[in-house]
Design a protein around this motif. Sequence first.
Motif, PDB file in Angstrom:
ATOM      1  N   ALA A  51       0.829  -1.218   0.000  1.00  0.00           N
ATOM      2  CA  ALA A  51       0.000   0.000   0.000  1.00  0.00           C
ATOM      3  C   ALA A  51       0.859   1.263   0.000  1.00  0.00           C
ATOM      4  N   LYS A  52       0.395   2.277  -0.731  1.00  0.00           N
ATOM      5  CA  LYS A  52       1.099   3.568  -0.769  1.00  0.00           C
ATOM      6  C   LYS A  52       0.469   4.573   0.191  1.00  0.00           C
ATOM      7  N   THR A  53      -0.863   4.496   0.317  1.00  0.00           N
ATOM      8  CA  THR A  53      -1.596   5.369   1.233  1.00  0.00           C
ATOM      9  C   THR A  53      -2.460   4.494   2.124  1.00  0.00           C
ATOM     10  N   ILE A  54      -2.294   4.675   3.422  1.00  0.00           N
ATOM     11  CA  ILE A  54      -3.002   3.862   4.409  1.00  0.00           C
ATOM     12  C   ILE A  54      -3.698   4.805   5.381  1.00  0.00           C
ATOM     13  N   VAL A  55      -4.925   4.457   5.746  1.00  0.00           N
ATOM     14  CA  VAL A  55      -5.668   5.225   6.743  1.00  0.00           C
ATOM     15  C   VAL A  55      -5.977   4.304   7.911  1.00  0.00           C
ATOM     16  N   GLU A  56      -5.699   4.789   9.116  1.00  0.00           N
ATOM     17  CA  GLU A  56      -6.051   4.058  10.326  1.00  0.00           C
ATOM     18  C   GLU A  56      -7.081   4.875  11.089  1.00  0.00           C
ATOM     19  N   LEU A  57      -8.219   4.249  11.382  1.00  0.00           N
ATOM     20  CA  LEU A  57      -9.272   4.903  12.155  1.00  0.00           C
ATOM     21  C   LEU A  57      -9.251   4.338  13.566  1.00  0.00           C
ATOM     22  N   GLY A  58      -8.935   5.184  14.543  1.00  0.00           N
ATOM     23  CA  GLY A  58      -8.872   4.733  15.926  1.00  0.00           C
ATOM     24  C   GLY A  58      -7.530   4.116  16.254  1.00  0.00           C
ATOM     25  N   SER A  59      -6.535   4.960  16.484  1.00  0.00           N
ATOM     26  CA  SER A  59      -5.165   4.462  16.705  1.00  0.00           C
ATOM     27  C   SER A  59      -4.910   4.016  18.130  1.00  0.00           C
ATOM     28  N   GLY A  60      -5.783   4.385  19.070  1.00  0.00           N
ATOM     29  CA  GLY A  60      -5.556   3.999  20.459  1.00  0.00           C
ATOM     30  C   GLY A  60      -4.204   4.496  20.947  1.00  0.00           C
ATOM     31  N   THR A  61      -3.479   3.659  21.667  1.00  0.00           N
ATOM     32  CA  THR A  61      -2.168   4.060  22.205  1.00  0.00           C
ATOM     33  C   THR A  61      -1.050   3.941  21.173  1.00  0.00           C
ATOM     34  N   GLY A  62      -1.370   3.477  19.959  1.00  0.00           N
ATOM     35  CA  GLY A  62      -0.387   3.473  18.877  1.00  0.00           C
ATOM     36  C   GLY A  62       0.286   2.149  18.595  1.00  0.00           C
ATOM     37  N   GLY A  63      -0.133   1.072  19.242  1.00  0.00           N
ATOM     38  CA  GLY A  63       0.483  -0.234  18.983  1.00  0.00           C
ATOM     39  C   GLY A  63       0.306  -0.689  17.551  1.00  0.00           C
ATOM     40  N   THR A  64      -0.924  -0.629  17.064  1.00  0.00           N
ATOM     41  CA  THR A  64      -1.191  -1.023  15.674  1.00  0.00           C
ATOM     42  C   THR A  64      -0.566  -0.018  14.709  1.00  0.00           C
ATOM     43  N   THR A  65      -0.554   1.249  15.096  1.00  0.00           N
ATOM     44  CA  THR A  65       0.085   2.294  14.277  1.00  0.00           C
ATOM     45  C   THR A  65       1.557   1.944  14.041  1.00  0.00           C
ATOM     46  N   ARG A  66       2.254   1.582  15.104  1.00  0.00           N
ATOM     47  CA  ARG A  66       3.679   1.216  14.994  1.00  0.00           C
ATOM     48  C   ARG A  66       3.857  -0.040  14.139  1.00  0.00           C
ATOM     49  N   ALA A  67       2.953  -1.004  14.295  1.00  0.00           N
ATOM     50  CA  ALA A  67       3.037  -2.227  13.487  1.00  0.00           C
ATOM     51  C   ALA A  67       2.850  -1.917  12.010  1.00  0.00           C
ATOM     52  N   ILE A  68       1.918  -1.007  11.699  1.00  0.00           N
ATOM     53  CA  ILE A  68       1.701  -0.591  10.306  1.00  0.00           C
ATOM     54  C   ILE A  68       2.967   0.074   9.766  1.00  0.00           C
ATOM     55  N   LEU A  69       3.540   0.989  10.542  1.00  0.00           N
ATOM     56  CA  LEU A  69       4.745   1.705  10.105  1.00  0.00           C
ATOM     57  C   LEU A  69       5.912   0.747   9.857  1.00  0.00           C
ATOM     58  N   ARG A  70       6.036  -0.286  10.682  1.00  0.00           N
ATOM     59  CA  ARG A  70       7.118  -1.262  10.488  1.00  0.00           C
ATOM     60  C   ARG A  70       6.917  -2.051   9.196  1.00  0.00           C
ATOM     61  N   ALA A  71       5.652  -2.316   8.837  1.00  0.00           N
ATOM     62  CA  ALA A  71       5.370  -3.197   7.693  1.00  0.00           C
ATOM     63  C   ALA A  71       5.224  -2.463   6.370  1.00  0.00           C
ATOM     64  N   MET A  72       4.861  -1.186   6.398  1.00  0.00           N
ATOM     65  CA  MET A  72       4.542  -0.500   5.141  1.00  0.00           C
ATOM     66  C   MET A  72       5.804  -0.048   4.407  1.00  0.00           C
ATOM     67  N   PRO A  73       5.676   0.194   3.084  1.00  0.00           N
ATOM     68  CA  PRO A  73       6.843   0.624   2.303  1.00  0.00           C
ATOM     69  C   PRO A  73       7.403   1.965   2.779  1.00  0.00           C
ATOM     70  N   GLN A  74       8.667   2.203   2.499  1.00  0.00           N
ATOM     71  CA  GLN A  74       9.343   3.436   2.916  1.00  0.00           C
ATOM     72  C   GLN A  74       8.712   4.692   2.323  1.00  0.00           C
ATOM     73  N   HIS A  75       8.170   4.582   1.111  1.00  0.00           N
ATOM     74  CA  HIS A  75       7.612   5.764   0.444  1.00  0.00           C
ATOM     75  C   HIS A  75       6.131   5.967   0.742  1.00  0.00           C
ATOM     76  N   ALA A  76       5.517   5.092   1.539  1.00  0.00           N
ATOM     77  CA  ALA A  76       4.078   5.160   1.815  1.00  0.00           C
ATOM     78  C   ALA A  76       3.771   6.230   2.865  1.00  0.00           C
ATOM     79  N   LYS A  77       2.483   6.586   2.981  1.00  0.00           N
ATOM     80  CA  LYS A  77       2.001   7.534   3.992  1.00  0.00           C
ATOM     81  C   LYS A  77       0.918   6.857   4.823  1.00  0.00           C
ATOM     82  N   LEU A  78       0.922   7.128   6.119  1.00  0.00           N
ATOM     83  CA  LEU A  78      -0.098   6.624   7.029  1.00  0.00           C
ATOM     84  C   LEU A  78      -0.795   7.806   7.691  1.00  0.00           C
ATOM     85  N   LEU A  79      -2.094   7.919   7.449  1.00  0.00           N
ATOM     86  CA  LEU A  79      -2.927   8.914   8.116  1.00  0.00           C
ATOM     87  C   LEU A  79      -3.648   8.203   9.251  1.00  0.00           C
ATOM     88  N   SER A  80      -3.357   8.612  10.469  1.00  0.00           N
ATOM     89  CA  SER A  80      -3.953   7.981  11.643  1.00  0.00           C
ATOM     90  C   SER A  80      -4.905   8.969  12.299  1.00  0.00           C
TER      91      SER A  80
END
Length: 197
Positions: A51-80
């Motif tokens: 994925a190049k653009t990812i949206v996360e709805l409801g990041s909570g304390t950021g555990g899933t956010t960090r997991a997404i960042l570890r797995a996604m491509p270097q050039h991708a963007k994550l909107l949380s």
Amino acid sequence: MANMKPVNSLINGRFAFFQEFLKHPLQVGSIIPSSRFLERRILEAAAITSAKTIVELGSGTGGTTRAILRAMPQHAKLLSIEINSHFHSLVSSIEDDRLIAHLGNACGLKEIISKYGLGAPEAVISGIPFSTMNHSEGSQVIEAISSLLAPNGRFVAYQVSKRVASLCRPFLGSEQIMVELLNIPPMRVYKWEKSST
């Protein structure tokens, strides 16, 4: 081993999550953050690595956010997007140029994506509890996700309740469903893929 979170950080994150659940039970979908097993299942279902653009709805304390960042491509963007100001401040402290942490309501998804000039997301991941939203708000969020997703884009929702499935069917059709038992509580992981036609 250097990437492992310190025990104190994990305990503090779980305590903060539980505190916010007690304060805002309609906003927070669980009493503790997602397990690594649930995170892995979510990332696989959403095909984050492509994925190049990812949206996360409801990041909570950021555990899933960090997991997404570890797995996604270097050039991708994550909107949380997070409605809870305490959780938002925790996610805002994550140092990663690919992350856009936004304090706001998922009902404003179209405007929020436009504000940051992002393209159609290939993946939308949601941990927000659709079971506590009224039907109108829930449908508004799902309609926005459906209209914004890129062709063949994936919407993945991890939920305790089945309500998200009935909200999604008019917009995205039938769901795929998996259950992650290695989580407290056990969690349903729903997946829809937007048609390319």
